[in-house]
Design a protein around this motif. Structure first.
Motif, short mmCIF file in Angstrom:
data_model
loop_
_atom_site.label_atom_id
_atom_site.label_comp_id
_atom_site.label_asym_id
_atom_site.label_seq_id
_atom_site.Cartn_x
_atom_site.Cartn_y
_atom_site.Cartn_z
N GLN A 1 0.85 -1.19 0.00
CA GLN A 1 0.00 0.00 0.00
C GLN A 1 0.89 1.24 0.00
OE1 GLN A 1 -3.21 0.13 -0.28
NE2 GLN A 1 -3.53 2.31 0.06
N VAL A 2 0.64 2.11 -0.95
CA VAL A 2 1.42 3.35 -1.04
C VAL A 2 0.91 4.34 -0.01
CG1 VAL A 2 2.03 5.28 -2.51
CG2 VAL A 2 1.86 2.99 -3.50
N GLN A 3 1.83 4.94 0.70
CA GLN A 3 1.49 6.01 1.65
C GLN A 3 2.37 7.21 1.39
OE1 GLN A 3 1.58 4.43 5.77
NE2 GLN A 3 -0.51 5.19 5.87
N LEU A 4 1.73 8.38 1.39
CA LEU A 4 2.43 9.65 1.26
C LEU A 4 1.98 10.52 2.43
CD1 LEU A 4 1.85 10.27 -2.56
CD2 LEU A 4 3.88 9.32 -1.48
N VAL A 5 2.93 11.02 3.20
CA VAL A 5 2.60 11.80 4.39
C VAL A 5 3.34 13.14 4.32
CG1 VAL A 5 2.61 11.90 6.89
CG2 VAL A 5 2.27 9.71 5.73
N GLU A 6 2.55 14.21 4.17
CA GLU A 6 3.13 15.55 4.13
C GLU A 6 3.31 16.13 5.52
OE1 GLU A 6 0.10 15.42 0.61
OE2 GLU A 6 0.19 14.81 2.71
N SER A 7 4.26 17.03 5.65
CA SER A 7 4.47 17.77 6.89
C SER A 7 5.15 19.08 6.56
CB SER A 7 5.31 16.96 7.88
OG SER A 7 6.58 16.69 7.33
N GLY A 8 5.17 19.98 7.55
CA GLY A 8 5.91 21.23 7.38
C GLY A 8 5.07 22.46 7.15
N GLY A 9 3.77 22.28 7.00
CA GLY A 9 2.91 23.45 6.80
C GLY A 9 2.79 24.27 8.07
N GLY A 10 2.15 25.43 7.95
CA GLY A 10 1.96 26.28 9.11
C GLY A 10 1.46 27.65 8.73
N LEU A 11 1.43 28.52 9.74
CA LEU A 11 1.01 29.91 9.57
C LEU A 11 2.26 30.80 9.58
CD1 LEU A 11 -1.07 32.23 9.55
CD2 LEU A 11 -1.14 32.04 12.06
N VAL A 12 2.45 31.54 8.49
CA VAL A 12 3.60 32.42 8.37
C VAL A 12 3.15 33.77 7.84
CG1 VAL A 12 5.24 30.52 7.99
CG2 VAL A 12 4.14 31.63 6.02
N GLN A 13 4.06 34.73 7.87
CA GLN A 13 3.77 36.06 7.34
C GLN A 13 4.30 36.16 5.91
OE1 GLN A 13 5.47 38.83 10.20
NE2 GLN A 13 3.48 38.99 11.20
N ALA A 14 3.74 37.08 5.17
CA ALA A 14 4.19 37.32 3.81
C ALA A 14 5.70 37.60 3.81
CB ALA A 14 3.44 38.49 3.20
N GLY A 15 6.39 36.98 2.85
CA GLY A 15 7.84 37.12 2.76
C GLY A 15 8.62 36.03 3.46
N ASP A 16 7.96 35.26 4.32
CA ASP A 16 8.61 34.17 5.05
C ASP A 16 8.82 32.96 4.16
OD1 ASP A 16 7.12 34.65 8.37
OD2 ASP A 16 8.73 35.70 7.32
N SER A 17 9.48 31.97 4.73
CA SER A 17 9.76 30.72 4.02
C SER A 17 9.22 29.52 4.80
CB SER A 17 11.27 30.53 3.83
OG SER A 17 11.83 31.57 3.06
#
Length: 127
Positions: A1-17
């Motif tokens: 079974q293929v699994q893909l798990v994303e992470s790293g999102g969040g709330l940031v301000q314009a211009g951030d990374s």
């Protein structure tokens, strides 16, 4: 079974990374091209970036060129999306996806080119 798990999102301000990650399992990761898509509220899911199985070739939609970088670490079975100079219009749920066939070339831009998707990670950019 293929699994893909994303992470790293969040709330940031314009211009951030932010750097998104996508951990893959269930397929020989290094044999499959991958892509990042995003979906904003009330909009269709759209292509953001794609990368060939070996990482040599990358593809971007115009509105992220020069700001986003897709990469992969085949030894870690992980796909990345480095997002710089973020804008409020980048606010969306970001999904990673794996192409249907090993060593496939051709289009990266259509959702139909991919057969498995992650659950998504929310990116919110405030002005």
């Amino acid at each position: 079974q293929v699994q893909l798990v994303e992470s790293g999102g969040g709330l940031v301000q314009a211009g951030d990374s932010l750097r998104l990650s996508c951990a893959a399992s269930g397929r020989t990761f290094s044999s499959y091209a991958m892509g990042w898509f995003r979906q904003a509220p009330g909009k269709e899911r759209e292509f953001v970036a794609g990368i060939s199985w070996g990482g040599t070739n990358t593809y971007y939609v115009d509105f992220v060129k020069g700001r986003f970088t897709i990469s992969r670490d085949n030894a870690k079975n992980t796909l990345y999306l480095q997002m710089n100079s973020l804008k409020p219009e980048d606010t969306a749920i970001y999904y990673c996806a794996i192409k249907r066939r090993a060593y496939a070339s051709g289009s990266y831009y259509s959702r139909g080119d991919y057969d498995y998707w992650g659950q998504g990670t929310q990116v919110t950019v405030s002005s």
